[in-house]
Design a protein around this motif. Structure first.
Motif, PDB file in Angstrom:
ATOM      1  N   SER A 135       1.218   0.477  -9.337  1.00 27.16           N
ATOM      2  CA  SER A 135       1.687   0.165 -10.686  1.00 27.16           C
ATOM      3  C   SER A 135       1.695   1.402 -11.560  1.00 27.16           C
ATOM      4  CB  SER A 135       0.769  -0.876 -11.325  1.00 27.16           C
ATOM      5  OG  SER A 135       1.126  -1.058 -12.680  1.00 27.16           O
ATOM      6  N   ILE A 136       2.690   1.445 -12.427  1.00 19.99           N
ATOM      7  CA  ILE A 136       2.760   2.537 -13.398  1.00 19.99           C
ATOM      8  C   ILE A 136       1.583   2.472 -14.372  1.00 19.99           C
ATOM      9  CG2 ILE A 136       4.283   1.250 -14.971  1.00 19.99           C
ATOM     10  CD1 ILE A 136       5.620   4.014 -15.567  1.00 19.99           C
ATOM     11  N   THR A 137       0.936   1.322 -14.461  1.00 18.66           N
ATOM     12  CA  THR A 137      -0.166   1.164 -15.419  1.00 18.66           C
ATOM     13  C   THR A 137      -1.530   1.514 -14.822  1.00 18.66           C
ATOM     14  OG1 THR A 137      -0.568  -1.140 -14.862  1.00 18.66           O
ATOM     15  CG2 THR A 137       1.050  -0.713 -16.592  1.00 18.66           C
ATOM     16  N   ARG A 138      -1.520   2.106 -13.631  1.00 20.25           N
ATOM     17  CA  ARG A 138      -2.812   2.466 -13.031  1.00 20.25           C
ATOM     18  C   ARG A 138      -2.829   3.926 -12.598  1.00 20.25           C
ATOM     19  NH1 ARG A 138      -2.635  -2.332  -9.675  1.00 20.25           N
ATOM     20  NH2 ARG A 138      -2.264  -0.916  -7.945  1.00 20.25           N
ATOM     21  N   ASN A 173       7.501  -4.097  -6.951  1.00 25.18           N
ATOM     22  CA  ASN A 173       7.883  -3.265  -8.095  1.00 25.18           C
ATOM     23  C   ASN A 173       6.648  -2.709  -8.799  1.00 25.18           C
ATOM     24  OD1 ASN A 173      10.487  -4.038  -7.467  1.00 25.18           O
ATOM     25  ND2 ASN A 173      10.402  -5.809  -8.825  1.00 25.18           N
ATOM     26  N   ILE A 174       6.826  -1.573  -9.431  1.00 22.01           N
ATOM     27  CA  ILE A 174       5.698  -0.882 -10.073  1.00 22.01           C
ATOM     28  C   ILE A 174       5.828  -0.900 -11.591  1.00 22.01           C
ATOM     29  CG2 ILE A 174       5.389   0.683  -8.110  1.00 22.01           C
ATOM     30  CD1 ILE A 174       6.757   2.806 -10.189  1.00 22.01           C
ATOM     31  N   ASP A 175       6.848  -1.614 -12.102  1.00 26.56           N
ATOM     32  CA  ASP A 175       7.255  -1.435 -13.502  1.00 26.56           C
ATOM     33  C   ASP A 175       6.549  -2.338 -14.513  1.00 26.56           C
ATOM     34  OD1 ASP A 175       8.560  -3.930 -13.021  1.00 26.56           O
ATOM     35  OD2 ASP A 175      10.260  -2.823 -12.194  1.00 26.56           O
ATOM     36  N   TYR A 176       5.674  -3.243 -14.040  1.00 22.63           N
ATOM     37  CA  TYR A 176       4.859  -4.066 -14.941  1.00 22.63           C
ATOM     38  C   TYR A 176       5.675  -5.129 -15.679  1.00 22.63           C
ATOM     39  CZ  TYR A 176       0.529  -4.761 -17.680  1.00 22.63           C
ATOM     40  OH  TYR A 176      -0.623  -5.264 -18.232  1.00 22.63           O
ATOM     41  N   GLU A 190      12.192   7.231 -17.833  1.00 27.32           N
ATOM     42  CA  GLU A 190      13.050   6.802 -18.942  1.00 27.32           C
ATOM     43  C   GLU A 190      13.684   5.429 -18.695  1.00 27.32           C
ATOM     44  OE1 GLU A 190      15.422  10.276 -19.661  1.00 27.32           O
ATOM     45  OE2 GLU A 190      13.803  11.227 -20.814  1.00 27.32           O
ATOM     46  N   VAL A 191      14.062   5.140 -17.440  1.00 30.02           N
ATOM     47  CA  VAL A 191      14.617   3.798 -17.186  1.00 30.02           C
ATOM     48  C   VAL A 191      13.528   2.726 -17.285  1.00 30.02           C
ATOM     49  CG1 VAL A 191      16.686   4.381 -15.867  1.00 30.02           C
ATOM     50  CG2 VAL A 191      14.525   4.105 -14.662  1.00 30.02           C
ATOM     51  N   ILE A 192      12.329   3.072 -16.842  1.00 26.28           N
ATOM     52  CA  ILE A 192      11.225   2.100 -16.930  1.00 26.28           C
ATOM     53  C   ILE A 192      10.879   1.835 -18.395  1.00 26.28           C
ATOM     54  CG2 ILE A 192       8.762   1.730 -16.440  1.00 26.28           C
ATOM     55  CD1 ILE A 192       9.181   3.091 -13.752  1.00 26.28           C
ATOM     56  N   ASP A 200      -1.175   5.603  -9.520  1.00 26.10           N
ATOM     57  CA  ASP A 200      -1.568   4.710  -8.424  1.00 26.10           C
ATOM     58  C   ASP A 200      -0.325   3.972  -7.924  1.00 26.10           C
ATOM     59  OD1 ASP A 200      -3.332   3.593  -6.652  1.00 26.10           O
ATOM     60  OD2 ASP A 200      -3.945   1.982  -7.994  1.00 26.10           O
ATOM     61  N   ILE A 201       0.606   4.765  -7.409  1.00 23.98           N
ATOM     62  CA  ILE A 201       1.892   4.260  -6.932  1.00 23.98           C
ATOM     63  C   ILE A 201       2.000   4.633  -5.460  1.00 23.98           C
ATOM     64  CG2 ILE A 201       4.399   4.629  -7.090  1.00 23.98           C
ATOM     65  CD1 ILE A 201       3.936   5.194 -10.103  1.00 23.98           C
ATOM     66  N   VAL A 202       2.543   3.718  -4.666  1.00 21.43           N
ATOM     67  CA  VAL A 202       2.647   3.959  -3.226  1.00 21.43           C
ATOM     68  C   VAL A 202       3.938   4.727  -2.920  1.00 21.43           C
ATOM     69  CG1 VAL A 202       2.881   2.839  -0.974  1.00 21.43           C
ATOM     70  CG2 VAL A 202       1.317   1.890  -2.693  1.00 21.43           C
ATOM     71  N   PHE A 203       3.785   5.936  -2.404  1.00 27.00           N
ATOM     72  CA  PHE A 203       4.945   6.707  -1.964  1.00 27.00           C
ATOM     73  C   PHE A 203       5.167   6.445  -0.474  1.00 27.00           C
ATOM     74  CE2 PHE A 203       3.363   9.042  -5.671  1.00 27.00           C
ATOM     75  CZ  PHE A 203       4.525   9.162  -6.407  1.00 27.00           C
ATOM     76  N   PHE A 204       6.321   6.900   0.027  1.00 25.14           N
ATOM     77  CA  PHE A 204       6.549   6.789   1.466  1.00 25.14           C
ATOM     78  C   PHE A 204       5.408   7.503   2.180  1.00 25.14           C
ATOM     79  CE2 PHE A 204      11.120   6.548   0.092  1.00 25.14           C
ATOM     80  CZ  PHE A 204      11.300   5.229   0.473  1.00 25.14           C
ATOM     81  N   THR A 205       5.076   7.039   3.344  1.00 25.04           N
ATOM     82  CA  THR A 205       3.983   7.547   4.194  1.00 25.04           C
ATOM     83  C   THR A 205       2.597   7.079   3.716  1.00 25.04           C
ATOM     84  OG1 THR A 205       3.460   9.676   3.084  1.00 25.04           O
ATOM     85  CG2 THR A 205       5.284   9.697   4.666  1.00 25.04           C
ATOM     86  N   GLU A 206       2.522   6.404   2.557  1.00 26.36           N
ATOM     87  CA  GLU A 206       1.216   5.948   2.079  1.00 26.36           C
ATOM     88  C   GLU A 206       1.049   4.443   2.340  1.00 26.36           C
ATOM     89  OE1 GLU A 206      -0.097   8.835  -1.446  1.00 26.36           O
ATOM     90  OE2 GLU A 206       1.364   7.359  -2.090  1.00 26.36           O
TER      91      GLU A 206
END
Ligand SMILES: [Zn+2]
Length: 282
Positions: free
Chosen positions: A124-127, A105-108, A75-77, A195-201
Protein backbone atom coordinates in the motif's frame (compact mmCIF):
# COMPACT_ATOMS: atom_id res chain seq x y z
CA UNK A 1 -33.34 -13.28 -14.97
CA UNK A 2 -30.33 -11.30 -16.19
CA UNK A 3 -26.76 -11.64 -14.94
CA UNK A 4 -27.06 -8.77 -12.46
CA UNK A 5 -30.19 -10.30 -10.92
CA UNK A 6 -28.56 -13.72 -10.71
CA UNK A 7 -25.54 -12.12 -9.01
CA UNK A 8 -27.86 -10.35 -6.54
CA UNK A 9 -29.64 -13.64 -5.74
CA UNK A 10 -26.38 -15.47 -5.08
CA UNK A 11 -24.77 -12.66 -3.06
CA UNK A 12 -27.95 -12.34 -0.94
CA UNK A 13 -28.02 -16.00 0.03
CA UNK A 14 -24.26 -16.43 0.54
CA UNK A 15 -22.77 -16.54 4.03
CA UNK A 16 -19.30 -15.20 3.40
CA UNK A 17 -18.92 -12.94 0.37
CA UNK A 18 -15.47 -11.61 -0.50
CA UNK A 19 -14.27 -9.38 -3.34
CA UNK A 20 -11.05 -9.79 -5.28
CA UNK A 21 -10.01 -6.69 -7.21
CA UNK A 22 -7.24 -5.67 -9.58
CA UNK A 23 -5.93 -2.80 -11.66
CA UNK A 24 -9.09 -2.50 -13.79
CA UNK A 25 -11.12 -1.09 -10.89
CA UNK A 26 -8.50 1.62 -10.33
CA UNK A 27 -8.37 2.29 -14.08
CA UNK A 28 -12.03 3.31 -13.84
CA UNK A 29 -10.90 5.90 -11.28
CA UNK A 30 -8.31 7.29 -13.68
CA UNK A 31 -5.23 5.27 -12.70
CA UNK A 32 -4.01 3.70 -15.95
CA UNK A 33 -3.05 0.04 -15.67
CA UNK A 34 0.68 -0.53 -15.93
CA UNK A 35 0.63 -3.45 -18.33
CA UNK A 36 -1.98 -2.40 -20.90
CA UNK A 37 -1.42 -0.42 -24.07
CA UNK A 38 -0.53 3.16 -23.19
CA UNK A 39 0.26 2.02 -19.64
CA UNK A 40 3.24 3.12 -17.59
CA UNK A 41 5.42 0.16 -18.53
CA UNK A 42 5.53 1.49 -22.11
CA UNK A 43 7.27 4.67 -20.98
CA UNK A 44 9.07 3.06 -18.06
CA UNK A 45 10.06 -0.54 -18.90
CA UNK A 46 9.07 -2.98 -16.15
CA UNK A 47 12.43 -4.82 -16.33
CA UNK A 48 14.02 -1.70 -14.85
CA UNK A 49 11.26 0.29 -13.19
CA UNK A 50 9.39 -2.67 -11.73
CA UNK A 51 12.23 -4.32 -9.81
CA UNK A 52 14.08 -3.04 -6.70
CA UNK A 53 17.56 -3.49 -8.20
CA UNK A 54 16.53 -1.54 -11.30
CA UNK A 55 15.16 1.32 -9.22
CA UNK A 56 18.32 1.44 -7.13
CA UNK A 57 20.45 1.54 -10.30
CA UNK A 58 18.36 4.43 -11.61
CA UNK A 59 18.80 6.32 -8.35
CA UNK A 60 22.56 6.35 -8.88
CA UNK A 61 22.88 6.57 -12.66
CA UNK A 62 19.67 8.14 -13.99
CA UNK A 63 18.06 9.96 -11.06
CA UNK A 64 16.05 12.24 -13.37
CA UNK A 65 14.38 9.19 -14.99
CA UNK A 66 13.56 7.78 -11.55
CA UNK A 67 12.19 11.17 -10.58
CA UNK A 68 9.93 11.20 -13.69
CA UNK A 69 8.69 7.70 -12.89
CA UNK A 70 7.85 8.48 -9.25
CA UNK A 71 6.01 11.65 -10.29
CA UNK A 72 4.08 9.84 -13.04
CA UNK A 73 2.87 7.18 -10.60
CA UNK A 74 2.17 9.48 -7.68
CA UNK A 75 0.34 12.18 -9.63
CA UNK A 76 -2.29 9.80 -11.02
CA UNK A 77 -2.81 8.27 -7.57
CA UNK A 78 -3.17 11.74 -6.07
CA UNK A 79 -5.91 12.71 -8.57
CA UNK A 80 -7.88 9.44 -8.38
CA UNK A 81 -11.10 9.21 -6.38
CA UNK A 82 -13.11 6.07 -5.53
CA UNK A 83 -15.68 5.31 -8.25
CA UNK A 84 -19.26 4.04 -7.91
CA UNK A 85 -18.00 0.46 -7.83
CA UNK A 86 -15.71 1.12 -4.85
CA UNK A 87 -18.59 2.84 -3.06
CA UNK A 88 -20.94 -0.08 -3.80
CA UNK A 89 -18.47 -2.53 -2.23
CA UNK A 90 -18.22 -0.32 0.85
CA UNK A 91 -22.03 -0.30 1.12
CA UNK A 92 -22.12 -4.10 0.94
CA UNK A 93 -19.58 -4.27 3.77
CA UNK A 94 -21.67 -1.87 5.89
CA UNK A 95 -24.69 -4.13 5.34
CA UNK A 96 -22.64 -7.01 6.74
CA UNK A 97 -22.81 -8.86 3.42
CA UNK A 98 -19.26 -8.33 2.15
CA UNK A 99 -16.68 -9.68 4.60
CA UNK A 100 -13.52 -8.32 3.00
CA UNK A 101 -11.83 -6.98 -0.11
CA UNK A 102 -8.64 -8.66 -1.25
CA UNK A 103 -6.95 -6.24 -3.63
CA UNK A 104 -3.91 -6.19 -5.85
CA UNK A 105 -4.06 -2.38 -5.89
CA UNK A 106 -1.89 -0.15 -3.74
CA UNK A 107 -3.87 3.08 -4.12
CA UNK A 108 -6.04 2.95 -0.96
CA UNK A 109 -9.22 3.68 -2.97
CA UNK A 110 -11.21 0.86 -1.30
CA UNK A 111 -10.53 2.36 2.14
CA UNK A 112 -11.33 5.86 0.89
CA UNK A 113 -14.69 4.52 -0.30
CA UNK A 114 -15.34 3.24 3.23
CA UNK A 115 -14.22 -0.41 3.28
CA UNK A 116 -12.62 -1.40 6.59
CA UNK A 117 -11.52 -4.97 5.86
CA UNK A 118 -9.03 -4.61 3.02
CA UNK A 119 -6.19 -7.04 2.42
CA UNK A 120 -3.58 -5.42 0.19
CA UNK A 121 -1.55 -8.29 -1.22
CA UNK A 122 0.68 -5.99 -3.27
CA UNK A 123 1.26 -3.54 -0.43
CA UNK A 124 0.00 0.00 0.00
CA UNK A 125 1.03 3.55 -0.70
CA UNK A 126 -0.02 4.30 2.88
CA UNK A 127 2.64 2.08 4.44
CA UNK A 128 6.39 2.25 4.90
CA UNK A 129 8.67 -0.65 5.78
CA UNK A 130 12.12 -0.56 7.40
CA UNK A 131 14.76 -2.12 5.14
CA UNK A 132 16.68 -3.34 8.21
CA UNK A 133 14.16 -4.63 10.79
CA UNK A 134 11.08 -4.80 8.47
CA UNK A 135 8.96 -2.81 10.94
CA UNK A 136 5.92 -1.36 9.17
CA UNK A 137 4.51 2.10 9.69
CA UNK A 138 1.17 3.43 8.44
CA UNK A 139 1.02 6.99 7.18
CA UNK A 140 -1.75 9.12 5.73
CA UNK A 141 -2.12 8.89 1.96
CA UNK A 142 -1.69 12.65 1.61
CA UNK A 143 1.55 12.51 3.59
CA UNK A 144 2.81 9.54 1.53
CA UNK A 145 2.20 11.48 -1.68
CA UNK A 146 3.97 14.56 -0.31
CA UNK A 147 6.97 12.48 0.77
CA UNK A 148 7.22 10.72 -2.60
CA UNK A 149 7.08 14.00 -4.52
CA UNK A 150 9.66 15.57 -2.21
CA UNK A 151 11.95 12.57 -2.72
CA UNK A 152 11.45 12.74 -6.51
CA UNK A 153 12.48 16.40 -6.46
CA UNK A 154 15.42 15.87 -4.12
CA UNK A 155 17.10 13.07 -6.11
CA UNK A 156 17.42 15.28 -9.18
CA UNK A 157 19.97 17.46 -7.39
CA UNK A 158 21.89 15.02 -5.19
CA UNK A 159 25.50 14.43 -6.21
CA UNK A 160 26.24 10.73 -5.74
CA UNK A 161 29.43 10.65 -7.84
CA UNK A 162 31.75 10.14 -4.85
CA UNK A 163 29.70 7.15 -3.75
CA UNK A 164 29.60 5.66 -7.25
CA UNK A 165 33.39 5.95 -7.38
CA UNK A 166 33.76 4.26 -4.01
CA UNK A 167 31.29 1.53 -5.01
CA UNK A 168 29.60 1.32 -1.62
CA UNK A 169 27.46 3.41 0.66
CA UNK A 170 26.84 3.35 4.39
CA UNK A 171 23.57 4.08 6.15
CA UNK A 172 25.11 7.27 7.55
CA UNK A 173 26.12 8.44 4.07
CA UNK A 174 22.60 7.79 2.76
CA UNK A 175 21.14 9.86 5.59
CA UNK A 176 23.67 12.63 5.01
CA UNK A 177 22.98 12.75 1.25
CA UNK A 178 19.20 12.45 1.33
CA UNK A 179 18.59 14.39 4.53
CA UNK A 180 14.97 14.67 5.59
CA UNK A 181 13.59 13.34 2.31
CA UNK A 182 14.08 9.73 3.47
CA UNK A 183 11.99 8.52 6.41
CA UNK A 184 13.83 6.72 9.20
CA UNK A 185 12.66 3.76 11.33
CA UNK A 186 11.60 4.67 14.89
CA UNK A 187 12.95 1.37 16.22
CA UNK A 188 16.34 0.81 14.60
CA UNK A 189 17.16 3.99 12.68
CA UNK A 190 17.12 2.15 9.34
CA UNK A 191 15.76 3.64 6.11
CA UNK A 192 12.03 3.20 5.50
CA UNK A 193 10.97 2.26 1.95
CA UNK A 194 7.48 2.16 0.42
CA UNK A 195 5.74 -1.04 1.54
CA UNK A 196 4.82 -1.88 -2.05
CA UNK A 197 5.46 -5.21 -3.74
CA UNK A 198 7.71 -4.90 -6.79
CA UNK A 199 8.38 -7.67 -9.28
CA UNK A 200 10.62 -10.38 -7.79
CA UNK A 201 9.29 -9.59 -4.28
CA UNK A 202 6.90 -11.81 -2.31
CA UNK A 203 3.23 -10.81 -2.00
CA UNK A 204 1.97 -9.70 1.41
CA UNK A 205 -0.62 -11.12 3.79
CA UNK A 206 -1.28 -14.01 1.41
CA UNK A 207 -1.92 -16.32 4.38
CA UNK A 208 -4.73 -14.03 5.58
CA UNK A 209 -6.16 -13.77 2.05
CA UNK A 210 -6.11 -17.56 1.63
CA UNK A 211 -7.82 -18.03 4.99
CA UNK A 212 -10.63 -15.65 3.90
CA UNK A 213 -10.91 -17.41 0.53
CA UNK A 214 -11.23 -20.80 2.26
CA UNK A 215 -14.16 -19.51 4.32
CA UNK A 216 -15.83 -17.86 1.34
CA UNK A 217 -18.82 -19.24 -0.54
CA UNK A 218 -18.98 -16.35 -3.03
CA UNK A 219 -16.24 -14.24 -4.58
CA UNK A 220 -16.85 -11.11 -6.65
CA UNK A 221 -13.93 -10.69 -9.06
CA UNK A 222 -13.42 -7.28 -10.66
CA UNK A 223 -10.79 -5.53 -12.72
CA UNK A 224 -8.35 -8.39 -12.91
CA UNK A 225 -7.38 -10.70 -15.72
CA UNK A 226 -5.92 -13.24 -13.32
CA UNK A 227 -2.42 -13.22 -14.76
CA UNK A 228 -0.58 -12.06 -11.64
CA UNK A 229 0.13 -15.04 -9.38
CA UNK A 230 -0.01 -16.06 -6.60
CA UNK A 231 -2.71 -13.47 -5.84
CA UNK A 232 -4.85 -14.68 -8.76
CA UNK A 233 -5.08 -18.03 -7.00
CA UNK A 234 -7.62 -16.56 -4.52
CA UNK A 235 -10.75 -17.09 -6.69
CA UNK A 236 -9.58 -20.62 -7.53
CA UNK A 237 -9.65 -21.48 -3.80
CA UNK A 238 -13.25 -20.28 -3.54
CA UNK A 239 -14.15 -22.33 -6.61
CA UNK A 240 -12.44 -25.47 -5.27
CA UNK A 241 -14.55 -25.16 -2.11
CA UNK A 242 -17.73 -25.12 -4.23
CA UNK A 243 -18.17 -21.36 -3.86
CA UNK A 244 -19.64 -19.18 -6.60
CA UNK A 245 -17.51 -16.85 -8.70
CA UNK A 246 -19.10 -13.65 -10.01
CA UNK A 247 -16.79 -11.96 -12.49
CA UNK A 248 -17.10 -8.36 -13.66
CA UNK A 249 -14.91 -7.48 -16.62
CA UNK A 250 -15.84 -5.21 -19.54
CA UNK A 251 -13.31 -6.87 -21.86
CA UNK A 252 -13.33 -10.62 -21.46
CA UNK A 253 -14.01 -13.50 -19.08
CA UNK A 254 -10.73 -14.60 -17.49
CA UNK A 255 -11.82 -16.94 -14.67
CA UNK A 256 -13.96 -20.11 -14.58
CA UNK A 257 -16.74 -17.92 -13.21
CA UNK A 258 -20.35 -19.01 -12.67
CA UNK A 259 -21.68 -15.58 -13.58
CA UNK A 260 -19.85 -13.32 -15.98
CA UNK A 261 -20.96 -9.68 -16.22
CA UNK A 262 -19.59 -7.89 -19.27
CA UNK A 263 -19.76 -4.35 -17.95
CA UNK A 264 -17.64 -1.81 -16.10
CA UNK A 265 -16.95 -2.32 -12.40
CA UNK A 266 -18.71 0.98 -11.58
CA UNK A 267 -21.92 0.17 -13.50
CA UNK A 268 -22.18 -3.47 -12.49
CA UNK A 269 -21.40 -3.02 -8.78
CA UNK A 270 -23.66 0.01 -8.46
CA UNK A 271 -26.56 -1.96 -9.97
CA UNK A 272 -25.85 -4.99 -7.75
CA UNK A 273 -25.62 -2.93 -4.55
CA UNK A 274 -28.80 -0.99 -5.40
CA UNK A 275 -30.81 -4.18 -5.90
CA UNK A 276 -29.40 -5.75 -2.74
CA UNK A 277 -30.33 -2.66 -0.71
CA UNK A 278 -33.88 -2.85 -2.13
CA UNK A 279 -34.09 -6.49 -1.06
CA UNK A 280 -32.79 -5.72 2.43
CA UNK A 281 -35.29 -2.88 2.92
CA UNK A 282 -38.27 -4.93 1.67
ZN1 LIG B 1 13.91 -0.66 11.62
Amino acid sequence: MDDIERAVEIISRSEYVIAFTGAGVSAESGIPTFRDKGGLWERFPAETFGVPSGLLGLLFYQPSRLSEFIKAVVEVIERAKPNKGHIALAELEKLGILKCVITQNIDYLHQEAGNKEVIEVHGSITRLRCIICRERKTIEKKKAIEMALEFAEKIKSIDLSSIIEKGEITLEEIKEKFGGSLPVCDYCGGIMRPDIVFFTEPVQDLDIAIEKARRSDCCIIAGTSGVVYPAAYIPQIVKMNKGTLIEINPNSQCFPSDIYISDSFANAMEAIARKIKEKVIN
